[in-house]
Design an enzyme around this catalytic site. Structure first.
Site, PDB file in Angstrom:
ATOM      1  N   ASN A   9     -21.839   7.577   3.295  1.00 39.54           N
ATOM      2  CA  ASN A   9     -21.021   7.786   4.497  1.00 39.54           C
ATOM      3  C   ASN A   9     -20.312   6.466   4.787  1.00 39.54           C
ATOM      4  O   ASN A   9     -20.944   5.517   5.231  1.00 39.54           O
ATOM      5  CB  ASN A   9     -21.955   8.191   5.646  1.00 39.54           C
ATOM      6  CG  ASN A   9     -21.237   8.268   6.977  1.00 39.54           C
ATOM      7  OD1 ASN A   9     -20.005   8.212   7.045  1.00 39.54           O
ATOM      8  ND2 ASN A   9     -22.013   8.411   8.048  1.00 39.54           N
ATOM      9  N   LYS A  11     -18.176   5.945   7.050  1.00 45.13           N
ATOM     10  CA  LYS A  11     -17.875   5.815   8.484  1.00 45.13           C
ATOM     11  C   LYS A  11     -16.427   5.353   8.671  1.00 45.13           C
ATOM     12  O   LYS A  11     -15.568   5.747   7.898  1.00 45.13           O
ATOM     13  CB  LYS A  11     -18.895   4.880   9.155  1.00 45.13           C
ATOM     14  CG  LYS A  11     -20.336   5.300   8.839  1.00 45.13           C
ATOM     15  CD  LYS A  11     -21.376   4.579   9.641  1.00 45.13           C
ATOM     16  CE  LYS A  11     -22.753   5.100   9.249  1.00 45.13           C
ATOM     17  NZ  LYS A  11     -23.844   4.508  10.028  1.00 45.13           N
ATOM     18  N   HIS A  93     -23.733  13.707  13.060  1.00 42.87           N
ATOM     19  CA  HIS A  93     -24.248  12.342  12.894  1.00 42.87           C
ATOM     20  C   HIS A  93     -24.509  11.770  14.282  1.00 42.87           C
ATOM     21  O   HIS A  93     -23.778  12.054  15.229  1.00 42.87           O
ATOM     22  CB  HIS A  93     -23.215  11.494  12.134  1.00 42.87           C
ATOM     23  CG  HIS A  93     -23.772  10.165  11.724  1.00 42.87           C
ATOM     24  ND1 HIS A  93     -23.918   9.129  12.619  1.00 42.87           N
ATOM     25  CD2 HIS A  93     -24.247   9.713  10.537  1.00 42.87           C
ATOM     26  CE1 HIS A  93     -24.453   8.093  11.984  1.00 42.87           C
ATOM     27  NE2 HIS A  93     -24.668   8.418  10.727  1.00 42.87           N
ATOM     28  N   GLU A  95     -23.901   9.036  15.543  1.00 39.92           N
ATOM     29  CA  GLU A  95     -22.765   8.309  16.124  1.00 39.92           C
ATOM     30  C   GLU A  95     -21.783   9.281  16.769  1.00 39.92           C
ATOM     31  O   GLU A  95     -21.137   8.956  17.767  1.00 39.92           O
ATOM     32  CB  GLU A  95     -22.097   7.448  15.039  1.00 39.92           C
ATOM     33  CG  GLU A  95     -22.964   6.229  14.709  1.00 39.92           C
ATOM     34  CD  GLU A  95     -22.844   5.700  13.299  1.00 39.92           C
ATOM     35  OE1 GLU A  95     -21.885   6.050  12.592  1.00 39.92           O
ATOM     36  OE2 GLU A  95     -23.730   4.921  12.899  1.00 39.92           O
ATOM     37  N   GLU A 163     -32.224  11.335   9.982  1.00 39.95           N
ATOM     38  CA  GLU A 163     -31.765   9.975  10.247  1.00 39.95           C
ATOM     39  C   GLU A 163     -32.289   9.491  11.594  1.00 39.95           C
ATOM     40  O   GLU A 163     -31.677   9.759  12.639  1.00 39.95           O
ATOM     41  CB  GLU A 163     -30.231   9.934  10.262  1.00 39.95           C
ATOM     42  CG  GLU A 163     -29.593  10.357   8.964  1.00 39.95           C
ATOM     43  CD  GLU A 163     -28.249   9.671   8.756  1.00 39.95           C
ATOM     44  OE1 GLU A 163     -28.066   9.061   7.712  1.00 39.95           O
ATOM     45  OE2 GLU A 163     -27.410   9.715   9.676  1.00 39.95           O
ATOM     46  N   GLY A 169     -28.348   1.337  10.341  1.00 42.95           N
ATOM     47  CA  GLY A 169     -27.646   0.061  10.404  1.00 42.95           C
ATOM     48  C   GLY A 169     -28.469  -1.089  10.963  1.00 42.95           C
ATOM     49  O   GLY A 169     -27.933  -2.138  11.305  1.00 42.95           O
ATOM     50  N   SER A 209     -30.769   2.747   6.856  1.00 43.81           N
ATOM     51  CA  SER A 209     -31.083   1.479   6.183  1.00 43.81           C
ATOM     52  C   SER A 209     -31.644   1.644   4.771  1.00 43.81           C
ATOM     53  O   SER A 209     -32.504   0.861   4.343  1.00 43.81           O
ATOM     54  CB  SER A 209     -32.033   0.626   7.039  1.00 43.81           C
ATOM     55  OG  SER A 209     -31.404   0.277   8.253  1.00 43.81           O
ATOM     56  N   GLY A 230     -25.256   4.644   4.609  1.00 42.82           N
ATOM     57  CA  GLY A 230     -24.079   4.076   5.265  1.00 42.82           C
ATOM     58  C   GLY A 230     -23.663   2.782   4.584  1.00 42.82           C
ATOM     59  O   GLY A 230     -23.002   2.785   3.544  1.00 42.82           O
TER      60      GLY A 230
END
Ligand code: PGA
Length: 249
Positions: A9, A11, A93, A95, A163, A169, A209, A230
């Site tokens: 991903n 992003k 997701h 986010e 996730e 991250g 991560s 990510g």
């Protein structure tokens, strides 16, 4: 047997220059024994689809609208993703749940649209740190699953990404036991709702991560069929390390 999946991903990262990483990734895996998917920003989709043509790598979107067309400025439909060369789309997701206030019912509607269009929906679920510390993780995941997974789900059109929000991250990763507990729970829930055949065929990937250095141990956990990555998917070299770890499980 469920085919393993390494999904990246990107992003909101990458302009045309980033396609050289995609090209390098395609060259590094001429005949991969796992599925490899890269979800670049929408502006790169068509060019990315051209870049991966004839390779083992496929392309996906990071979101879609629930409607197939209409007055929705700035949005992209599942049909448009398919037309641009996507095979899959990430939905829900964390986010997007946070930045765009997406709720389970929105994600379910988007997943229906994606499946109707012929895309695989990668539905993300995961708890916050607060929810984990309050021992609510499985309740949260169960609720997200019943709210966001459509009835038409099959092993072909659905992939679930676990996730944990606090692992995205941050460099923090749950223990292998914690990952296994959630993946086993998701599998059991799927089997209960959809029956053993469908329940066992849906792929469950872990995200948060994942790096070349921790991928092998995560992939050895039961019911982990791959990863949604990510940061470490932006460079072909890092993502290749993760793909190789998945290939050697
Ligand atoms: P990360 O992101 O690998 O950078 O932690 C994972 C994700 O958000 O899918």
């Amino acid at each position: 047997m469920r085919r393993k999946l390494a999904a990246g991903n990107w992003k909101m990262n990458g302009t045309g220059a980033a396609l050289s990483e995609l090209e390098a990734l395609c060259k590094s895996h001429p005949d991969a024994s796992v599925d490899i998917l890269i979800c670049p920003p929408a502006t790169l989709l068509s060019r990315a689809a051209d870049t991966v043509r004839g390779s083992a790598v496929t392309i996906g979107g990071q979101d879609c609208h629930a409607a197939s067309a209409g007055a929705h400025t700035g949005d992209i439909s599942a049909e448009m993703l398919l037309d641009a060369g996507a095979t899959s789309v990430i939905l829900g997701h964390s986010e997007r749940r946070v930045d765009h206030e997406e709720h389970d019912e929105d994600i379910r509607a988007k997943a229906c649209a994606a499946m109707d269009a012929g895309l695989k929906a990668i539905i993300c679920v995961g708890e916050s740190l607060e929810q984990r510390e309050a021992a609510n993780t499985l309740d949260i995941i169960g609720g997200q699953m019943s709210g966001s997974i459509p009835d038409q789900a099959t092993g072909e059109n659905l992939i679930i990404a676990y996730e944990p929000i606090w692992a995205i991250g941050t460099g923090k990763v749950p223990t292998l036991d914690e990952i296994g507990e959630v993946h086993d729970f998701i599998r059991a829930r799927l089997e209960r709702r959809f029956g053993e055949g469908v329940g066992r065929s849906v792929r469950l990937v872990y995200g948060g991560s994942v790096k070349p250095s921790n991928a092998a141990e995560i992939f050895a956990v039961s019911n982990v069929d791959g990863a949604l990555v990510g940061g470490a998917s932006l460079k072909a070299r890092d993502f290749t390390g993760i793909i190789q770890a998945l290939e050697s499980v």
